[in-house]
Design an enzyme around this catalytic site. Structure first.
Site, PDB file in Angstrom:
ATOM      1  N   ARG A  36       0.822  -1.231   0.000  1.00 36.55           N
ATOM      2  CA  ARG A  36       0.000   0.000   0.000  1.00 36.55           C
ATOM      3  C   ARG A  36       0.845   1.266   0.000  1.00 36.55           C
ATOM      4  O   ARG A  36       0.420   2.307   0.502  1.00 36.55           O
ATOM      5  CB  ARG A  36      -0.964   0.021   1.188  1.00 36.55           C
ATOM      6  CG  ARG A  36      -1.908  -1.163   1.197  1.00 36.55           C
ATOM      7  CD  ARG A  36      -3.001  -1.006   2.215  1.00 36.55           C
ATOM      8  NE  ARG A  36      -3.866  -2.151   2.179  1.00 36.55           N
ATOM      9  CZ  ARG A  36      -3.687  -3.255   2.911  1.00 36.55           C
ATOM     10  NH1 ARG A  36      -2.664  -3.318   3.738  1.00 36.55           N
ATOM     11  NH2 ARG A  36      -4.516  -4.255   2.814  1.00 36.55           N
TER      12      ARG A  36
ATOM     13  N   LYS B 117       2.125  11.004 -11.243  1.00 41.94           N
ATOM     14  CA  LYS B 117       1.117  10.195 -11.941  1.00 41.94           C
ATOM     15  C   LYS B 117       1.758   8.860 -12.278  1.00 41.94           C
ATOM     16  O   LYS B 117       2.827   8.812 -12.891  1.00 41.94           O
ATOM     17  CB  LYS B 117       0.657  10.875 -13.222  1.00 41.94           C
ATOM     18  CG  LYS B 117      -0.387  11.948 -12.984  1.00 41.94           C
ATOM     19  CD  LYS B 117      -0.997  12.404 -14.302  1.00 41.94           C
ATOM     20  CE  LYS B 117      -2.041  13.471 -14.066  1.00 41.94           C
ATOM     21  NZ  LYS B 117      -2.544  14.037 -15.343  1.00 41.94           N
TER      22      LYS B 117
ATOM     23  N   GLU C 143       6.535  17.993 -25.779  1.00 40.54           N
ATOM     24  CA  GLU C 143       6.068  18.385 -24.436  1.00 40.54           C
ATOM     25  C   GLU C 143       6.709  19.695 -24.011  1.00 40.54           C
ATOM     26  O   GLU C 143       6.080  20.533 -23.374  1.00 40.54           O
ATOM     27  CB  GLU C 143       6.405  17.297 -23.407  1.00 40.54           C
ATOM     28  CG  GLU C 143       5.542  16.062 -23.477  1.00 40.54           C
ATOM     29  CD  GLU C 143       4.090  16.286 -23.031  1.00 40.54           C
ATOM     30  OE1 GLU C 143       3.757  17.357 -22.499  1.00 40.54           O
ATOM     31  OE2 GLU C 143       3.269  15.374 -23.255  1.00 40.54           O
TER      32      GLU C 143
ATOM     33  N   LYS D 194       6.422  22.635 -14.189  1.00 43.72           N
ATOM     34  CA  LYS D 194       5.512  21.546 -13.848  1.00 43.72           C
ATOM     35  C   LYS D 194       5.339  21.444 -12.336  1.00 43.72           C
ATOM     36  O   LYS D 194       4.227  21.235 -11.833  1.00 43.72           O
ATOM     37  CB  LYS D 194       6.015  20.212 -14.431  1.00 43.72           C
ATOM     38  CG  LYS D 194       5.064  19.086 -14.066  1.00 43.72           C
ATOM     39  CD  LYS D 194       5.091  17.896 -14.963  1.00 43.72           C
ATOM     40  CE  LYS D 194       4.001  16.913 -14.528  1.00 43.72           C
ATOM     41  NZ  LYS D 194       3.966  15.692 -15.301  1.00 43.72           N
TER      42      LYS D 194
ATOM     43  N   GLU E 147      -5.142  16.979  -9.851  1.00 45.86           N
ATOM     44  CA  GLU E 147      -5.845  17.416 -11.057  1.00 45.86           C
ATOM     45  C   GLU E 147      -7.320  17.700 -10.833  1.00 45.86           C
ATOM     46  O   GLU E 147      -8.185  17.217 -11.564  1.00 45.86           O
ATOM     47  CB  GLU E 147      -5.651  16.401 -12.201  1.00 45.86           C
ATOM     48  CG  GLU E 147      -5.880  17.047 -13.553  1.00 45.86           C
ATOM     49  CD  GLU E 147      -5.352  16.221 -14.710  1.00 45.86           C
ATOM     50  OE1 GLU E 147      -4.173  15.838 -14.681  1.00 45.86           O
ATOM     51  OE2 GLU E 147      -6.139  15.983 -15.629  1.00 45.86           O
TER      52      GLU E 147
ATOM     53  N   ARG F 205      -4.015  21.585 -12.759  1.00 43.32           N
ATOM     54  CA  ARG F 205      -3.089  20.608 -13.352  1.00 43.32           C
ATOM     55  C   ARG F 205      -3.503  20.212 -14.767  1.00 43.32           C
ATOM     56  O   ARG F 205      -2.664  19.820 -15.587  1.00 43.32           O
ATOM     57  CB  ARG F 205      -2.964  19.372 -12.457  1.00 43.32           C
ATOM     58  CG  ARG F 205      -1.929  18.394 -12.979  1.00 43.32           C
ATOM     59  CD  ARG F 205      -1.518  17.367 -11.960  1.00 43.32           C
ATOM     60  NE  ARG F 205      -0.527  16.479 -12.535  1.00 43.32           N
ATOM     61  CZ  ARG F 205       0.250  15.670 -11.836  1.00 43.32           C
ATOM     62  NH1 ARG F 205       0.155  15.632 -10.529  1.00 43.32           N
ATOM     63  NH2 ARG F 205       1.119  14.892 -12.442  1.00 43.32           N
TER      64      ARG F 205
ATOM     65  N   ASN G 268      -2.285  19.463 -19.861  1.00 44.38           N
ATOM     66  CA  ASN G 268      -2.799  18.691 -20.996  1.00 44.38           C
ATOM     67  C   ASN G 268      -3.013  19.578 -22.227  1.00 44.38           C
ATOM     68  O   ASN G 268      -3.720  19.180 -23.158  1.00 44.38           O
ATOM     69  CB  ASN G 268      -4.107  17.999 -20.611  1.00 44.38           C
ATOM     70  CG  ASN G 268      -3.890  16.991 -19.512  1.00 44.38           C
ATOM     71  OD1 ASN G 268      -2.881  16.291 -19.497  1.00 44.38           O
ATOM     72  ND2 ASN G 268      -4.808  16.946 -18.560  1.00 44.38           N
TER      73      ASN G 268
ATOM     74  N   HIS H 176      -3.220  18.115 -25.685  1.00 44.37           N
ATOM     75  CA  HIS H 176      -3.317  16.670 -25.512  1.00 44.37           C
ATOM     76  C   HIS H 176      -4.651  16.070 -25.957  1.00 44.37           C
ATOM     77  O   HIS H 176      -4.731  14.868 -26.182  1.00 44.37           O
ATOM     78  CB  HIS H 176      -3.076  16.281 -24.050  1.00 44.37           C
ATOM     79  CG  HIS H 176      -1.620  16.342 -23.651  1.00 44.37           C
ATOM     80  ND1 HIS H 176      -0.815  17.432 -23.883  1.00 44.37           N
ATOM     81  CD2 HIS H 176      -0.817  15.431 -23.032  1.00 44.37           C
ATOM     82  CE1 HIS H 176       0.406  17.196 -23.417  1.00 44.37           C
ATOM     83  NE2 HIS H 176       0.431  15.989 -22.902  1.00 44.37           N
TER      84      HIS H 176
ATOM     85  N   HIS I 258      -4.161  12.720 -27.959  1.00 45.04           N
ATOM     86  CA  HIS I 258      -4.539  11.355 -27.568  1.00 45.04           C
ATOM     87  C   HIS I 258      -5.356  10.681 -28.666  1.00 45.04           C
ATOM     88  O   HIS I 258      -5.186   9.491 -28.949  1.00 45.04           O
ATOM     89  CB  HIS I 258      -5.343  11.378 -26.257  1.00 45.04           C
ATOM     90  CG  HIS I 258      -4.502  11.725 -25.063  1.00 45.04           C
ATOM     91  ND1 HIS I 258      -4.998  12.391 -23.969  1.00 45.04           N
ATOM     92  CD2 HIS I 258      -3.187  11.503 -24.796  1.00 45.04           C
ATOM     93  CE1 HIS I 258      -4.025  12.560 -23.082  1.00 45.04           C
ATOM     94  NE2 HIS I 258      -2.925  12.027 -23.560  1.00 45.04           N
TER      95      HIS I 258
ATOM     96  N   HIS J 212       3.465   9.967 -28.736  1.00 43.78           N
ATOM     97  CA  HIS J 212       2.792  10.958 -27.889  1.00 43.78           C
ATOM     98  C   HIS J 212       3.291  12.402 -28.112  1.00 43.78           C
ATOM     99  O   HIS J 212       2.503  13.307 -28.393  1.00 43.78           O
ATOM    100  CB  HIS J 212       2.948  10.560 -26.421  1.00 43.78           C
ATOM    101  CG  HIS J 212       2.296  11.525 -25.483  1.00 43.78           C
ATOM    102  ND1 HIS J 212       0.933  11.702 -25.419  1.00 43.78           N
ATOM    103  CD2 HIS J 212       2.831  12.410 -24.598  1.00 43.78           C
ATOM    104  CE1 HIS J 212       0.654  12.639 -24.533  1.00 43.78           C
ATOM    105  NE2 HIS J 212       1.786  13.085 -24.014  1.00 43.78           N
TER     106      HIS J 212
HETATM  107  N1  GLY Z   1       1.482  14.747 -17.882  1.00 47.70           N
HETATM  108  C1  GLY Z   1       0.538  15.602 -17.267  1.00 47.70           C
HETATM  109  C2  GLY Z   1       0.546  15.546 -15.778  1.00 47.70           C
HETATM  110  O1  GLY Z   1       1.454  15.010 -15.191  1.00 47.70           O
HETATM  111  O2  GLY Z   1      -0.365  16.047 -15.166  1.00 47.70           O
END
Ligand code: GLY
Length: 343
Positions: free
Chosen positions: A111, A133, A175, A203, A213, A217, A221, A224, A228, A240
């Site tokens: 966990r 993420k 990016e 970032k 997010e 956040r 994107n 994006h 996608h 990507h």
């Molecule tokens: N790649 C976008 C983020 O980490 O929120």
């Protein structure tokens, strides 16, 4: 060596950027971490050497197919055999796919076990390895199973970039060009280490303000939503970062269609992405508007209707419920300029 902090209260961590930065790995690991589970892939140009710790290396497969729950099962069963505890550490060494998988394995193991990322690609350094993420794909879609699990440190060793294939470099630049529009920074004016560190800083600032997010956040994107859809519609022939470059220009054209920005600002997108970053901004041939709209409506970021991140008077922001007619009209013009993309 440059150091950037990702400020998240008691989960804050440092990102170390520079040539030979992997030499700082040991210092990022907790002193309690007797066992180290290194998750990597064949052909990764950096190797972990940690005297005085029990290191076990797990080599996972390449490609999106290996970014799976089956890989998480294999890894965590290995962790069980290794006797990895929560006082130990997982180290992901590779590009975004490796750090996403290593991060999710660490998030799930007992966990939550600490993870440190050693990013070896430009895209990983400026995006994937930062911000917590993690996740894997399902046959139904990319990154559908995952967790927010912050690393306890990140290494961006620029030595790894010397052998980075050109296409991977392009993906990182896709990016990176996104950050230009989030801040207006002239990133290309900076030397590479400072440029990467600045992207990390941008970032980190966004992640610190909205880790999970709930709002801001989503600005990360930018470009994006269409990207996608293009990745899926081309069966990942367009990678990507390449798709993000195209998606940024589409987002600008859509913003102009909605009266949010003028043509000069759209041209600026084209000039920056194609002219300065040298990226292809024409979509691949034979994209179908209906398919792209359906894929964009299914995007997991869109809670309802069509959601885009769009430029405007107040800068780049999330816009919900974009009228489908405007999206279709812009797409129709956009895909009409489609050209063959070789490799
Ligand atoms: N790649 C976008 C983020 O980490 O929120």
């Amino acid at each position: 060596m440059l150091r950037v902090k990702v400020p998240l209260a008691d989960r804050s961590y440092e990102v170390v950027v520079g040539n030979g930065a992997i030499s700082e790995l040991d210092a990022l690991l907790a002193s309690t971490a007797r066992r180290v589970a290194v998750v990597t892939q064949a052909g990764i140009p950096l190797e972990v050497s940690l005297a005085d710790r029990e290191v076990e290396t797990y080599v996972i497969g390449d490609g999106e197919a290996a970014k799976s729950l089956a890989t998480i099962e294999t890894l965590t069963r290995g962790f069980a055999r290794q006797g990895l505890t929560r006082r130990d550490v997982v180290v992901g060494v590779g590009g975004g796919m490796v750090t996403d998988v290593a991060g999710f394995a660490a998030a799930s193991w007992h966990r939550g076990t600490p993870v440190v990322h050693v990013s070896t690609t430009l895209l990983g350094m400026v995006d994937a390895a930062i911000g917590g993420k993690t996740g894997v794909n399902l046959p139904e879609g990319k990154n559908l199973v995952g967790a927010f699990w912050q690393p306890s440190g990140v290494i961006c060793d620029l030595d790894a970039l010397a052998s980075l294939p050109e296409r991977e470099t392009r993906c990182g630049l896709g990016e990176m060009s996104k950050y230009h529009f989030l801040t207006g920074d002239d990133l290309l004016a900076l030397p590479l280490d400072q440029r990467i560190a600045r992207c990390v800083e941008i970032k980190a600032d966004v992640v610190a303000s909205d880790e999970r997010e709930g709002g801001r956040r989503a600005l990360l994107n930018y470009g994006h939503t269409l990207a996608h859809a293009i990745e899926i519609a081309t069966d990942h022939d367009i990678a990507h970062g390449e798709a993000v470059a195209i998606g940024l220009v589409f987002a600008a054209e859509l913003a102009a269609e909605l009266g949010r920005i003028d043509e000069a600002r759209v041209d600026e997108h084209r000039r920056v992405v194609a002219g300065e970053y040298g990226l292809r901004i024409t979509p691949p041939e034979r994209l179908e508007v209906d398919e792209l709209v359906a894929l964009m409506a299914r995007d997991k970021k869109a809670l309802d209707g069509l959601t885009f991140v769009l430029d405007g008077d107040d800068g780049v922001e999330v816009v919900d419920d974009v009228p489908e007619t405007a999206v279709r009209a812009t797409l129709q013009r956009f895909v009409a300029h489609g050209v063959r993309h070789n490799e």
